[in-house]
Design a protein around this motif. Structure first.
Motif, PDB file in Angstrom:
ATOM      1  N   ASP A 408       1.343   5.844  -3.287  1.00 60.89           N
ATOM      2  CA  ASP A 408       0.244   5.965  -4.251  1.00 60.89           C
ATOM      3  C   ASP A 408      -0.952   5.186  -3.730  1.00 60.89           C
ATOM      4  O   ASP A 408      -0.874   3.973  -3.452  1.00 60.89           O
ATOM      5  CB  ASP A 408       0.687   5.435  -5.615  1.00 60.89           C
ATOM      6  N   LEU A 409      -2.109   5.862  -3.597  1.00 58.98           N
ATOM      7  CA  LEU A 409      -3.262   5.278  -2.921  1.00 58.98           C
ATOM      8  C   LEU A 409      -4.167   4.419  -3.794  1.00 58.98           C
ATOM      9  O   LEU A 409      -4.725   3.434  -3.290  1.00 58.98           O
ATOM     10  CB  LEU A 409      -4.078   6.399  -2.261  1.00 58.98           C
ATOM     11  N   PRO A 410      -4.378   4.738  -5.072  1.00 60.71           N
ATOM     12  CA  PRO A 410      -5.293   3.894  -5.864  1.00 60.71           C
ATOM     13  C   PRO A 410      -4.850   2.432  -5.875  1.00 60.71           C
ATOM     14  O   PRO A 410      -3.704   2.107  -6.184  1.00 60.71           O
ATOM     15  CB  PRO A 410      -5.205   4.506  -7.270  1.00 60.71           C
ATOM     16  N   GLY A 411      -5.777   1.546  -5.513  1.00 59.09           N
ATOM     17  CA  GLY A 411      -5.473   0.116  -5.505  1.00 59.09           C
ATOM     18  C   GLY A 411      -4.627  -0.332  -4.336  1.00 59.09           C
ATOM     19  O   GLY A 411      -4.106  -1.465  -4.349  1.00 59.09           O
ATOM     20  N   LEU A 412      -4.444   0.520  -3.318  1.00 58.40           N
ATOM     21  CA  LEU A 412      -3.583   0.166  -2.200  1.00 58.40           C
ATOM     22  C   LEU A 412      -4.215  -0.925  -1.346  1.00 58.40           C
ATOM     23  O   LEU A 412      -5.368  -0.827  -0.923  1.00 58.40           O
ATOM     24  CB  LEU A 412      -3.313   1.393  -1.332  1.00 58.40           C
ATOM     25  N   THR A 413      -3.485  -1.989  -1.109  1.00 59.14           N
ATOM     26  CA  THR A 413      -3.844  -3.033  -0.146  1.00 59.14           C
ATOM     27  C   THR A 413      -2.611  -3.339   0.680  1.00 59.14           C
ATOM     28  O   THR A 413      -1.498  -3.024   0.280  1.00 59.14           O
ATOM     29  CB  THR A 413      -4.317  -4.313  -0.851  1.00 59.14           C
ATOM     30  N   PHE A 414      -2.840  -3.943   1.814  1.00 57.78           N
ATOM     31  CA  PHE A 414      -1.720  -4.255   2.690  1.00 57.78           C
ATOM     32  C   PHE A 414      -1.357  -5.733   2.610  1.00 57.78           C
ATOM     33  O   PHE A 414      -0.958  -6.347   3.603  1.00 57.78           O
ATOM     34  CB  PHE A 414      -2.052  -3.862   4.135  1.00 57.78           C
ATOM     35  N   LYS A 417       4.331  -9.783   1.862  1.00 55.97           N
ATOM     36  CA  LYS A 417       5.318  -9.823   2.938  1.00 55.97           C
ATOM     37  C   LYS A 417       5.797  -8.433   3.328  1.00 55.97           C
ATOM     38  O   LYS A 417       6.084  -8.169   4.500  1.00 55.97           O
ATOM     39  CB  LYS A 417       6.497 -10.689   2.501  1.00 55.97           C
ATOM     40  N   SER A 418       5.887  -7.517   2.340  1.00 58.28           N
ATOM     41  CA  SER A 418       6.418  -6.181   2.620  1.00 58.28           C
ATOM     42  C   SER A 418       5.514  -5.364   3.530  1.00 58.28           C
ATOM     43  O   SER A 418       5.943  -4.358   4.089  1.00 58.28           O
ATOM     44  CB  SER A 418       6.647  -5.423   1.306  1.00 58.28           C
ATOM     45  N   TRP A 419       4.258  -5.781   3.676  1.00 60.71           N
ATOM     46  CA  TRP A 419       3.319  -5.054   4.526  1.00 60.71           C
ATOM     47  C   TRP A 419       3.071  -5.769   5.855  1.00 60.71           C
ATOM     48  O   TRP A 419       2.113  -5.452   6.565  1.00 60.71           O
ATOM     49  CB  TRP A 419       1.988  -4.852   3.807  1.00 60.71           C
ATOM     50  N   SER A 420       3.893  -6.715   6.202  1.00 58.18           N
ATOM     51  CA  SER A 420       3.650  -7.520   7.408  1.00 58.18           C
ATOM     52  C   SER A 420       3.657  -6.658   8.673  1.00 58.18           C
ATOM     53  O   SER A 420       2.857  -6.886   9.593  1.00 58.18           O
ATOM     54  CB  SER A 420       4.695  -8.633   7.515  1.00 58.18           C
ATOM     55  N   ALA A 538      -4.402   5.953   5.560  1.00 57.92           N
ATOM     56  CA  ALA A 538      -4.325   5.619   4.143  1.00 57.92           C
ATOM     57  C   ALA A 538      -5.603   4.949   3.672  1.00 57.92           C
ATOM     58  O   ALA A 538      -6.116   5.250   2.591  1.00 57.92           O
ATOM     59  CB  ALA A 538      -3.113   4.717   3.894  1.00 57.92           C
ATOM     60  N   SER A 539      -6.141   4.051   4.483  1.00 55.34           N
ATOM     61  CA  SER A 539      -7.391   3.382   4.107  1.00 55.34           C
ATOM     62  C   SER A 539      -8.536   4.380   3.993  1.00 55.34           C
ATOM     63  O   SER A 539      -9.363   4.306   3.069  1.00 55.34           O
ATOM     64  CB  SER A 539      -7.725   2.302   5.142  1.00 55.34           C
ATOM     65  N   THR A 540      -8.575   5.339   4.926  1.00 57.54           N
ATOM     66  CA  THR A 540      -9.624   6.375   4.868  1.00 57.54           C
ATOM     67  C   THR A 540      -9.490   7.224   3.613  1.00 57.54           C
ATOM     68  O   THR A 540     -10.480   7.510   2.924  1.00 57.54           O
ATOM     69  CB  THR A 540      -9.543   7.265   6.121  1.00 57.54           C
TER      70      THR A 540
END
Length: 642
Positions: A408-414, A417-420, A538-540
């Motif tokens: 889910d893209l809205p509000g997605l940030t990296f 720890k799970s995005w390391s 995803a950022s794009t």
């Protein structure tokens, strides 16, 4: 201890009870005890009381009913009835057969009808060809259960089941006729000797049965008509034998063995013709008829790829719907939408969910199933979602074959720890000056296109099998102007890897997001290129306002630890074997780095009897260009890697 008409006439009223505990010889105890498996199953599913009632009443009614029938028939100086009137019998076989017949109520359609056909065929052949006291008892026990349960209703069977039963009955009829020539019989029509029957007639019948049997399974009209003609001819010939013998039995020069065989055969054919006439609507297909084609003015024109594109953009679809625009698919037009499918080995494999408005999906599914069965095709839905799963008939089977991984893209940030792993890939790309570019294949230079093709061909060349299709795209699909490419380019201008993204449309044609298709990387290039490309894409998409990003599902990579279906576990083992070649499980684990949510993807099919044909059809759909030699080489390579 033995029961039968002589025992009852002599006042031994207890024999129907005590005779059930004996058999004619000690060796018969083995099959007798095995036959109690039907009673055990009935007790397990329905309880002890129900099992005892079916066994006790089935045995008692069979014994007493047989004695009554024999007593009446013996009054007509019928040799067969006269022989049974002095015969005795022991054993519980009528009761156990009643329990086996009652087990049909435990089965779902179409297995219920199939079990009934097997049981009825067994008792019919027993009475007509062997005609012992036990055979007549078996028939009465089955009639008793059939009357009580009323579970055999052929008019409620599906189109496919009616054809399948005709196929089975036709085969059985041919086998029985041949066996009747090889072994002696002694049924209601009198005894026959082995090798004394009408060989020419049976040979002709057998050849014709071989010609029409498979065509009956496919619902061909010509096979139905030819079978009616053959059956009617057998009945007419038997009628002539009976008429000639009845007019002047003393002077007639007729081989009685031949006449009796003819009458036996005609009796079976008569039952088969009654069945064929009752199910005549199931035999209307004609060779090479396009799926969905209709006679008359209401025929729907076949949709085109442009129609499919327009429908998806107008009404939306699922994450896999854009695959319906790829080459190799046929389209079935319904009143409310379009069903994309491929046809292989007599199987119509619908791809993903039907296209069109959500409220018309149920109608599209029903029409597709009916059209497939009418054209003698096995219908199934591959890579279908939850809505299609809920819309197919309740009797259909479902098997989760993969999981759609959705971010889910809205509000997605990296952050976190799970995005390391993802942050590490982005930081490394920045240090090594690997750039990201979102583009389309047509917009790139000739040099970039050549690099992309070289990377793709190198990846494909490492496989013993050719590039997979159906739900897996190729560079040809990436040329679609609606498909976007994500490129990772080094400072020297070399393409390190690329992705292709398919558009996802929602209700009212709203653009919702993108689905991942191709994933290719340059051998020996930037290590975490895939993590970098997916994160940058995803950022794009977040900046563009997209709602979802689907990483798609890896075939055969579904976790079956919580499932009890044996087929699911078989697919799990198959995934382990194919892992060295295609890496489905590794791909599934890779996608977990992006913390997606999961939605199951299903194979939906009518019943287990279809899997033997669906399996090869799916293999051909995924590998349409693979040769037998390539399959063999790939199998050897799998064994070596194991």
């Amino acid at each position: 201890m033995a029961y039968g008409l002589p025992s009852l006439l002599e006042g031994r009223w207890w024999t129907p009870l005590v005779g059930s505990f004996f058999v004619v010889s000690p060796a018969v105890y083995v099959p007798t005890l095995v036959s109690f498996a039907g009673m055990a199953l009935l007790e397990w599913r329905r309880g002890t009381r129900v099992a005892l009632l079916y066994f006790g009443l089935g045995q008692l009614i069979a014994v007493l009913g047989t004695s009554a029938i024999v007593a009446v028939a013996a009054q007509w100086s019928w040799p067969w009835a006269d022989s049974l009137a002095v015969a005795l019998d022991v054993g519980p076989s009528a009761g156990t057969l009643a329990c086996i017949a009652a087990c049909s109520t435990l089965l779902a359609s179409p297995w219920r009808q199939r079990l009934w056909v097997a049981v009825v065929a067994y008792v019919t052949v027993g009475v007509l060809f062997f005609g012992s006291l036990a055979d007549l008892e078996h028939a009465i026990a089955v009639i008793f259960v059939l009357t009580v349960t009323r579970s055999f209703r052929i008019h409620r069977a599906s189109l496919r089941d009616r054809r399948l039963l005709a196929f089975a009955i036709s085969l059985a009829l041919g086998v029985v006729q041949i066996l009747s020539l090889l072994i002696p019989t002694n049924g209601p029509f009198g005894p026959t000797n082995a090798f004394d029957g009408p060989w020419i007639d049976v040979l002709i019948d057998s050849i014709l049965i071989l010609v029409v049997t498979n065509a009956l399974r496919r619902g061909r009209r010509w096979a139905w008509v030819l079978t009616l003609c053959v059956g009617s001819l057998n009945i007419v010939v038997a009628g002539l034998y009976v008429t000639v013998i009845a007019i002047d039995p003393a002077s007639v020069q007729v081989d009685l063995d031949v006449a009796r065989h003819a009458v036996l055969s005609a009796t079976l054919w008569l039952g088969f013709l009654v069945y064929l006439f009752a199910t005549r609507s199931a035999f209307r297909t004609r060779r090479r008829r396009p799926l969905g084609a209709e006679n008359g003015r209401n025929a729907l024109p076949p949709p085109t790829v442009e129609d499919v594109r327009a429908l998806i953009k107008t009404e939306g679809g699922g994450t896999l719907s854009w695959m319906a625009t790829w080459d190799g698919l046929e389209y079935f037009s319904t009143r409310t939408g379009i069903v994309p499918f491929q046809r292989h080995y007599g199987v119509a494999i619908a791809l993903a969910d039907p296209l069109g408005p959500a409220e018309g999906q149920q109608s599209s599914i029903t029409e597709f199933i009916e059209a497939s069965e009418q054209n003698a095709l096995v219908p199934c839905f591959f890579s279908a979602g939850g809505h299609t799963r809920d819309a197919v008939p309740p009797s259909w089977r479902r098997l989760a074959i993969a999981e759609d991984t959705i971010v889910d893209l809205p509000g997605l940030t990296f952050a976190g720890k799970s995005w390391s792993h993802v942050r590490t890939a982005l930081n490394r790309a920045q240090r090594e000056q690997v750039a990201f570019r979102m583009t389309r294949l047509a917009d790139e230079s000739w040099g970039i296109k050549q690099q992309l093709r070289a990377i793709s061909e190198s990846w494909v060349g490492e496989k013993d099998l050719p590039e997979m299709r159906f739900t897996l795209g190729t560079m040809n699909e990436a040329q679609d102007p609606e498909v976007r490419l994500a490129l990772a380019v080094s400072a020297a201008g070399d393409v390190e890897g690329f992705l292709s993204w398919l558009p996802v449309y929602g209700p009212a044609g709203k653009h919702l997001g993108w689905t991942l298709d191709l994933m290719r990387r340059r051998e020996g290039g930037f290590g975490p290129v895939m993590e970098f490309l997916i994160a940058s894409s995803a950022s794009t998409f977040v900046e563009e306002g997209a709602q979802i990003l689907s990483l798609s599902g890896a075939p055969l990579a579904h976790d079956v630890s919580g499932e009890t279906d044996q087929i699911a576990h078989l697919l799990s083992q198959l995934a382990g074997i194919l892992e060295p070649v295609y890496g489905f499980t590794s791909l599934h684990r890779f996608k977990q780095k992006f913390n997606p949510r999961y939605e199951p993807i299903y194979l939906l099919y009518r019943d287990e009897g279809d899997l033997a044909r669906i399996g090869p059809a799916l293999i051909r759909a995924f590998l349409p260009e693979a040769s037998l030699r390539q399959f063999a080489e790939a199998g050897i390579d799998m064994v070596r890697k194991e």
